[in-house]
Design an enzyme around this catalytic site. Structure first.
Site, mmCIF file in Angstrom:
data_model
loop_
_atom_site.group_PDB
_atom_site.id
_atom_site.type_symbol
_atom_site.label_atom_id
_atom_site.label_comp_id
_atom_site.label_asym_id
_atom_site.label_seq_id
_atom_site.Cartn_x
_atom_site.Cartn_y
_atom_site.Cartn_z
ATOM 1 N N LYS A 16 0.999 -0.970 -0.175
ATOM 2 C CA LYS A 16 -0.244 0.066 0.381
ATOM 3 C C LYS A 16 0.867 1.382 0.096
ATOM 4 C CE LYS A 16 -2.065 -1.213 3.520
ATOM 5 N NZ LYS A 16 -3.238 -1.435 4.637
ATOM 6 N N ASP A 102 5.702 -2.313 10.352
ATOM 7 C CA ASP A 102 4.541 -2.069 10.674
ATOM 8 C C ASP A 102 3.519 -2.124 11.567
ATOM 9 O OD1 ASP A 102 4.651 -4.956 10.814
ATOM 10 O OD2 ASP A 102 3.301 -5.383 9.676
#
EC number: 2.7.1.33
Length: 259
Positions: A16, A102
């Site tokens: 993304k 993340d």
């Protein structure tokens, strides 16, 4: 510092990305699978730098570098890594640097999105991760379990008679199961039983962790859901929850603008 920032969140399933302006608003964003053709960034404004969270390994890192080089070869790049403290969040891991980038960026994004609240952050990807974040920004620890798709795939691969069920197939099967109240929540054939059983395992983990956390902290805890499988898992949850699907990119934007 002026100029847009390129933010990249490379997970195990897909990559993304977003451009964020000086106000940390996303100007544009997108996503692509690791096996897909690269996105066309030719019309994007030149960013001042790239901030990258990559948990997908060296091949993904090389692909990201090649993609950036094709458009802005001299662009400065920062590979984000977890640290002891950043952007108002304190890392409670015994070895802070070993926390996934993340998860770290997601914690930063969640703390900014829900200031002053205790949080349990559940992210549903290849793995299902849980992070406990106190209102003062202290990350106190987390849990990692196989994701919904990985659970189903593992059963198909490591048993002689169980099928391998994809998320798309499982979602359709669960729609059928929900339409037949006489049999819910139990299934009367193997594909339905496997899909529903793995889904309930995910929901049970989340609900148990949320209740345990509220009991331990003796305070309300907001349950925040994120990730590609959240749509399916939401249907099995019986506790209050909030969706936020850009926690990692939001955290990367905060890191970029604090640089």
């Amino acid at each position: 510092m002026s100029g847009v920032c390129l933010l990249i969140d490379a997970g195990n399933s897909r990559i993304k990305w977003a451009l964020a302006d000086t106000g940390r608003h996303f100007v544009t964003s997108g996503a692509f699978e690791h096996a897909d053709d690269t996105p066309d960034w030719s019309t994007l404004p030149a960013p001042r730098g790239a901030w990258i969270s990559n948990v997908a390994g060296d091949a993904a890192a090389a692909r990201i570098d090649a993609l950036i080089d094709a458009h802005w070869p001299a662009l400065p790049r920062t590979v984000v890594r977890a640290c002891a403290a950043q952007c108002g969040v304190t890392n409670g891991y015994a070895e802070p640097a070993r926390l996934g980038s993340d998860r770290w960026a997601g914690l930063i994004g969640a703390h900014a999105a829900f200031p002053g609240e205790h949080l349990l952050i559940a992210t549903f990807g290849t793995a299902t991760t849980l992070e406990a974040l106190r209102a003062d920004g202290r990350f106190t620890g987390g849990l990692i379990a196989p994701g919904w798709a990985l659970m189903m795939r593992s059963l198909g691969m490591h048993t002689a008679q169980l099928p391998t069920v994809s998320i798309d197939a499982a979602t359709s099967l669960l729609d059928e199961l929900a339409a037949n109240d006489a049999h819910a929540p139990f299934a009367i054939d193997t594909p339905h039983a496997l899909s529903a059983g793995c889904l309930q395992a995910q929901a049970g983990l989340i609900e148990r962790a949320w209740r345990d956390l509220e009991k331990a902290w003796k305070a309300p805890v907001r349950l925040v859901l994120s990730g590609g499988a959240a749509d399916a898992i939401v249907r099995a949850l019986t506790v209050p929850h909030t969706r936020h699907d850009t926690l990692v990119l939001t955290g990367l934007a905060l890191i970029a603008h604090s640089a």
